[in-house]
Design a protein around this motif. Structure first.
Motif, PDB file in Angstrom:
ATOM      1  N   GLY A 194       0.796  -1.226   0.000  1.00  0.00           N
ATOM      2  CA  GLY A 194       0.000   0.000   0.000  1.00  0.00           C
ATOM      3  C   GLY A 194       0.824   1.269   0.000  1.00  0.00           C
ATOM      4  N   ASN A 195       2.060   1.176  -0.512  1.00  0.00           N
ATOM      5  CA  ASN A 195       2.958   2.336  -0.494  1.00  0.00           C
ATOM      6  C   ASN A 195       3.095   3.019  -1.847  1.00  0.00           C
ATOM      7  N   VAL A 196       2.114   2.822  -2.747  1.00  0.00           N
ATOM      8  CA  VAL A 196       2.190   3.408  -4.085  1.00  0.00           C
ATOM      9  C   VAL A 196       0.951   4.261  -4.341  1.00  0.00           C
ATOM     10  N   ASP A 197       1.178   5.515  -4.740  1.00  0.00           N
ATOM     11  CA  ASP A 197       0.098   6.412  -5.149  1.00  0.00           C
ATOM     12  C   ASP A 197       0.068   6.407  -6.680  1.00  0.00           C
ATOM     13  N   MET A 198      -0.849   5.653  -7.278  1.00  0.00           N
ATOM     14  CA  MET A 198      -0.863   5.463  -8.720  1.00  0.00           C
ATOM     15  C   MET A 198      -1.196   6.748  -9.476  1.00  0.00           C
ATOM     16  N   SER A 199      -2.007   7.613  -8.900  1.00  0.00           N
ATOM     17  CA  SER A 199      -2.309   8.874  -9.588  1.00  0.00           C
ATOM     18  C   SER A 199      -1.054   9.732  -9.700  1.00  0.00           C
ATOM     19  N   THR A 200      -0.229   9.736  -8.638  1.00  0.00           N
ATOM     20  CA  THR A 200       1.028  10.469  -8.691  1.00  0.00           C
ATOM     21  C   THR A 200       1.965   9.868  -9.730  1.00  0.00           C
ATOM     22  N   VAL A 201       2.003   8.531  -9.791  1.00  0.00           N
ATOM     23  CA  VAL A 201       2.826   7.863 -10.800  1.00  0.00           C
ATOM     24  C   VAL A 201       2.418   8.316 -12.202  1.00  0.00           C
ATOM     25  N   GLY A 202       1.125   8.388 -12.461  1.00  0.00           N
ATOM     26  CA  GLY A 202       0.641   8.800 -13.769  1.00  0.00           C
ATOM     27  C   GLY A 202       1.047  10.218 -14.136  1.00  0.00           C
ATOM     28  N   TRP A 203       0.878  11.152 -13.195  1.00  0.00           N
ATOM     29  CA  TRP A 203       1.244  12.542 -13.480  1.00  0.00           C
ATOM     30  C   TRP A 203       2.750  12.687 -13.663  1.00  0.00           C
ATOM     31  N   LEU A 204       3.538  11.940 -12.899  1.00  0.00           N
ATOM     32  CA  LEU A 204       4.997  11.986 -13.073  1.00  0.00           C
ATOM     33  C   LEU A 204       5.404  11.468 -14.447  1.00  0.00           C
ATOM     34  N   LEU A 205       4.799  10.360 -14.879  1.00  0.00           N
ATOM     35  CA  LEU A 205       5.133   9.776 -16.181  1.00  0.00           C
ATOM     36  C   LEU A 205       4.765  10.726 -17.322  1.00  0.00           C
ATOM     37  N   LEU A 206       3.719  11.507 -17.128  1.00  0.00           N
ATOM     38  CA  LEU A 206       3.307  12.451 -18.164  1.00  0.00           C
ATOM     39  C   LEU A 206       4.428  13.438 -18.488  1.00  0.00           C
ATOM     40  N   GLY A 207       5.257  13.747 -17.497  1.00  0.00           N
ATOM     41  CA  GLY A 207       6.386  14.634 -17.741  1.00  0.00           C
ATOM     42  C   GLY A 207       7.691  13.900 -18.007  1.00  0.00           C
ATOM     43  N   SER A 208       7.922  12.776 -17.312  1.00  0.00           N
ATOM     44  CA  SER A 208       9.226  12.119 -17.391  1.00  0.00           C
ATOM     45  C   SER A 208       9.464  11.409 -18.721  1.00  0.00           C
ATOM     46  N   LEU A 209       8.419  10.878 -19.341  1.00  0.00           N
ATOM     47  CA  LEU A 209       8.614  10.163 -20.600  1.00  0.00           C
ATOM     48  C   LEU A 209       9.094  11.090 -21.724  1.00  0.00           C
ATOM     49  N   PRO A 210       8.434  12.251 -21.938  1.00  0.00           N
ATOM     50  CA  PRO A 210       9.013  13.167 -22.933  1.00  0.00           C
ATOM     51  C   PRO A 210      10.308  13.803 -22.441  1.00  0.00           C
ATOM     52  N   GLY A 211      10.451  13.929 -21.114  1.00  0.00           N
ATOM     53  CA  GLY A 211      11.664  14.546 -20.580  1.00  0.00           C
ATOM     54  C   GLY A 211      12.912  13.769 -20.930  1.00  0.00           C
ATOM     55  N   VAL A 212      12.831  12.428 -20.916  1.00  0.00           N
ATOM     56  CA  VAL A 212      14.011  11.638 -21.214  1.00  0.00           C
ATOM     57  C   VAL A 212      14.428  11.810 -22.674  1.00  0.00           C
ATOM     58  N   LEU A 213      13.463  12.067 -23.564  1.00  0.00           N
ATOM     59  CA  LEU A 213      13.796  12.317 -24.966  1.00  0.00           C
ATOM     60  C   LEU A 213      14.482  13.671 -25.122  1.00  0.00           C
ATOM     61  N   ILE A 214      13.978  14.671 -24.388  1.00  0.00           N
ATOM     62  CA  ILE A 214      14.616  15.995 -24.414  1.00  0.00           C
ATOM     63  C   ILE A 214      16.027  15.910 -23.853  1.00  0.00           C
ATOM     64  N   GLY A 215      16.181  15.177 -22.732  1.00  0.00           N
ATOM     65  CA  GLY A 215      17.492  15.037 -22.118  1.00  0.00           C
ATOM     66  C   GLY A 215      18.494  14.370 -23.024  1.00  0.00           C
ATOM     67  N   GLY A 216      18.026  13.413 -23.831  1.00  0.00           N
ATOM     68  CA  GLY A 216      18.930  12.758 -24.772  1.00  0.00           C
ATOM     69  C   GLY A 216      19.530  13.740 -25.761  1.00  0.00           C
ATOM     70  N   ARG A 217      18.744  14.714 -26.195  1.00  0.00           N
ATOM     71  CA  ARG A 217      19.272  15.721 -27.114  1.00  0.00           C
ATOM     72  C   ARG A 217      20.201  16.706 -26.399  1.00  0.00           C
ATOM     73  N   LEU A 218      19.826  17.094 -25.182  1.00  0.00           N
ATOM     74  CA  LEU A 218      20.654  18.028 -24.429  1.00  0.00           C
ATOM     75  C   LEU A 218      21.992  17.412 -24.036  1.00  0.00           C
ATOM     76  N   SER A 219      22.031  16.076 -23.947  1.00  0.00           N
ATOM     77  CA  SER A 219      23.280  15.423 -23.540  1.00  0.00           C
ATOM     78  C   SER A 219      24.397  15.697 -24.519  1.00  0.00           C
ATOM     79  N   LEU A 220      24.053  16.070 -25.759  1.00  0.00           N
ATOM     80  CA  LEU A 220      25.073  16.391 -26.750  1.00  0.00           C
ATOM     81  C   LEU A 220      25.645  17.783 -26.543  1.00  0.00           C
ATOM     82  N   GLN A 221      25.013  18.612 -25.710  1.00  0.00           N
ATOM     83  CA  GLN A 221      25.430  19.996 -25.544  1.00  0.00           C
ATOM     84  C   GLN A 221      26.057  20.291 -24.189  1.00  0.00           C
TER      85      GLN A 221
END
Length: 298
Positions: A206-233
């Protein structure tokens, strides 16, 4: 507070995309310090989020041939059961300490973050001697070392959510003669599987807040793609030093050292400003260079 969580996921995803680490090390203390989550709930939510988040990275590295699946498997022999033991201990602390569990878990998490800070700093000075793919073989002592690494790291991850990137990445770099991209790929592949095991344990507890997981993923999934491009700079070593500093301050905050809360806010503001200035300056330099480049006649 959905947009704050999504923004947090975006920032953490971008950081992980640039450096390959920092997801669990920063997300849990952010949930505790900024959003007021209880440590046990923050740990479980972060682990569940990390399992889904790192799966994308694991699949990508697997396709690129950067995963030593056999090595990851031997680490999982130790890390999977020990992560469940860490989850059980976190739940035991919650049920036996009651109101005092936040302070207890906070101090444990703070100690893990300080360890991660030291590990990241050490990683900048580690010089490995990589071998070619055809020369790499897992000897008996290598398999034993992998299981021992899994035992220690799995327990820390299950208890605190910290270590899936910093601890395993550092130890792989030190113990095994792998190239950097092989270390990253194997580490992410192992972490993705391990976090599913630990995440399931926290979900049952009972230590998981699934709604929080969903909102975090909404930002983190595109964020990792952005970070991949920034890693070159942005230089990776500079980012690792900055991340180590943030981890150290977060650890000091959780073990109740006064004044670190203000220092974290100031550091994040200065770091974000410096990053934007750095990217803007280099983008302008490339733009000017492109404008001044002579155009050949057809």
């Amino acid at each position: 507070m959905w947009w704050e969580l999504t923004l947090t996921g975006l920032l953490i995803g971008t950081l992980v995309g640039m450096t390959g680490m920092g997801g669990g090390s920063l997300m849990t203390p952010i949930l505790v310090i900024l959003f007021g989550f209880k440590p046990a709930l923050a740990v479980g939510t972060d682990i569940a989020h990390g399992a889904i988040f790192k799966t994308l990275g694991a699949l990508q590295h697997r396709r690129m041939g950067n995963v030593r699946a056999q090595l990851a498997g031997w680490m999982l022999i130790g890390s999977a059961p020990m992560s469940l033991l860490g989850v059980w201990l976190a739940d035991w602390l919650q049920s036996h300490y009651g109101d005092n569990v936040e302070s207890t878990m906070g101090r444990v998490l703070g100690g893990a973050l300080l360890f991660g800070c030291v590990g990241l700093l050490a990683k900048n000075f580690v010089n490995s001697k990589p071998v070619e793919d055809e020369d790499f073989r897992l000897e008996r002592r290598d398999r034993i070392a992998a299981v021992i690494i899994g035992l220690i790291g799995g327990f820390v991850v299950g208890l605190t959510s910290v270590g899936s990137g910093v601890f395993f990445g550092l130890t792989l770099l030190v113990v095994f003669p792998l190239r950097a991209h092989k270390v990253v790929g194997t580490d992410i592949f192992h972490a993705a599987v391990l976090l599913y095991v630990a995440g399931l344990g926290h979900f049952v507890a009972g230590n998981v807040d699934m709604s929080t997981v969903g909102w975090l993923l909404l930002g983190s999934l595109p964020g990792v793609l952005i970070g991949g491009r920034l890693s070159l700079q942005v230089p990776e070593r500079l980012l690792r030093f900055a991340l180590a500093l943030v981890l150290g301050l977060s650890g000091l905050k959780l073990v109740d050292v006064p004044g670190t809360g203000i220092a974290i806010v100031v550091l994040l503001a200065v770091g974000l400003t410096a990053l934007l200035v750095y990217i803007g300056r280099h983008s302008w330099v490339r733009y000017r260079a492109a404008r001044l480049m002579p155009v050949s006649d057809p």
